[in-house]
Design a protein around this motif. Structure first.
Motif, short mmCIF file in Angstrom:
data_model
loop_
_atom_site.label_atom_id
_atom_site.label_comp_id
_atom_site.label_asym_id
_atom_site.label_seq_id
_atom_site.Cartn_x
_atom_site.Cartn_y
_atom_site.Cartn_z
N ASN A 58 36.19 45.55 41.50
CA ASN A 58 36.19 44.35 42.33
C ASN A 58 34.96 43.47 42.07
O ASN A 58 35.07 42.25 42.06
CB ASN A 58 36.27 44.73 43.82
CG ASN A 58 37.63 45.26 44.18
OD1 ASN A 58 38.63 44.93 43.55
ND2 ASN A 58 37.69 46.11 45.18
N GLN A 59 33.82 44.08 41.86
CA GLN A 59 32.63 43.31 41.55
C GLN A 59 32.77 42.58 40.22
O GLN A 59 32.37 41.42 40.08
CB GLN A 59 31.40 44.21 41.52
CG GLN A 59 31.01 44.71 42.88
CD GLN A 59 30.00 45.83 42.79
OE1 GLN A 59 29.93 46.54 41.78
NE2 GLN A 59 29.22 45.99 43.84
N PHE A 60 33.37 43.25 39.23
CA PHE A 60 33.53 42.60 37.94
C PHE A 60 34.51 41.44 38.04
O PHE A 60 34.29 40.39 37.43
CB PHE A 60 34.01 43.57 36.86
CG PHE A 60 34.14 42.89 35.54
CD1 PHE A 60 33.02 42.54 34.80
CD2 PHE A 60 35.38 42.54 35.05
CE1 PHE A 60 33.13 41.87 33.59
CE2 PHE A 60 35.51 41.86 33.83
CZ PHE A 60 34.38 41.54 33.11
N ILE A 61 35.58 41.60 38.80
CA ILE A 61 36.55 40.51 38.96
C ILE A 61 35.85 39.29 39.55
O ILE A 61 36.02 38.17 39.06
CB ILE A 61 37.75 40.96 39.82
CG1 ILE A 61 38.59 41.96 39.03
CG2 ILE A 61 38.59 39.76 40.26
CD1 ILE A 61 39.66 42.67 39.85
N SER A 62 35.03 39.50 40.58
CA SER A 62 34.28 38.38 41.17
C SER A 62 33.33 37.77 40.15
O SER A 62 33.22 36.55 40.04
CB SER A 62 33.49 38.86 42.38
OG SER A 62 34.35 39.29 43.39
N TYR A 63 32.63 38.62 39.42
CA TYR A 63 31.70 38.15 38.39
C TYR A 63 32.45 37.33 37.33
O TYR A 63 32.03 36.24 36.95
CB TYR A 63 31.00 39.34 37.75
CG TYR A 63 30.23 38.99 36.51
CD1 TYR A 63 28.98 38.38 36.59
CD2 TYR A 63 30.77 39.24 35.24
CE1 TYR A 63 28.28 38.03 35.44
CE2 TYR A 63 30.07 38.89 34.10
CZ TYR A 63 28.84 38.29 34.21
OH TYR A 63 28.15 37.94 33.07
N PRO A 73 31.71 30.43 33.47
CA PRO A 73 32.21 29.08 33.14
C PRO A 73 33.60 29.15 32.50
O PRO A 73 33.92 30.09 31.77
CB PRO A 73 31.19 28.57 32.11
CG PRO A 73 30.02 29.46 32.21
CD PRO A 73 30.48 30.76 32.77
N ASP A 74 34.43 28.18 32.80
CA ASP A 74 35.77 28.11 32.21
C ASP A 74 35.68 27.79 30.73
O ASP A 74 34.71 27.21 30.25
CB ASP A 74 36.60 27.02 32.90
CG ASP A 74 37.01 27.41 34.30
OD1 ASP A 74 36.99 28.62 34.61
OD2 ASP A 74 37.33 26.51 35.10
N ASN A 75 36.73 28.17 30.01
CA ASN A 75 36.89 27.81 28.61
C ASN A 75 35.75 28.30 27.72
O ASN A 75 35.37 27.63 26.77
CB ASN A 75 37.06 26.29 28.45
CG ASN A 75 38.26 25.80 29.21
OD1 ASN A 75 39.28 26.45 29.24
ND2 ASN A 75 38.13 24.65 29.83
#
Length: 94
Positions: A45-50, A55-57
């Motif tokens: 869960n922490q990695f998903i938030s991270y 930044p996108d793209n």
């Protein structure tokens, strides 16, 4: 941590240093990160938030295809993975 840094350096080398590789450790079955003392260590869960905070793209589809094609030749076989697991288990058995 040092072992992963070496792995990251090897991957960057294989990719001709075109892409930066970040050292991240994810514990999929570990919910309490308070005992982990590294900013590069995450629960799922922490990695998903991270990840969603990055930044996108950063990489486009062509980049991902190139990285996949270069690194896929290093994919371990099931036999190699089993051997590695057994070596790790035997090394850390009490």
């Amino acid at each position: 941590y040092i072992q992963n840094e070496n792995h990251c350096a090897a991957i960057e080398n294989e990719l001709d240093y075109e892409y930066g590789v970040m050292n991240v450790v994810i514990f999929p079955k570990f919910d309490d990160r308070t005992r982990l003392y590294s900013r590069n260590t995450f629960t799922i869960n922490q990695f998903i938030s991270y990840y969603y905070g990055l930044p996108d793209n950063v990489l486009d589809e062509d980049d991902l295809d190139e990285i996949y094609n270069v690194l896929s030749e290093f994919r371990a076989t099931n036999e190699e993975l089993d051997k590695h697991k057994n070596e790790i288990k035997s090394r850390f058995r009490n």
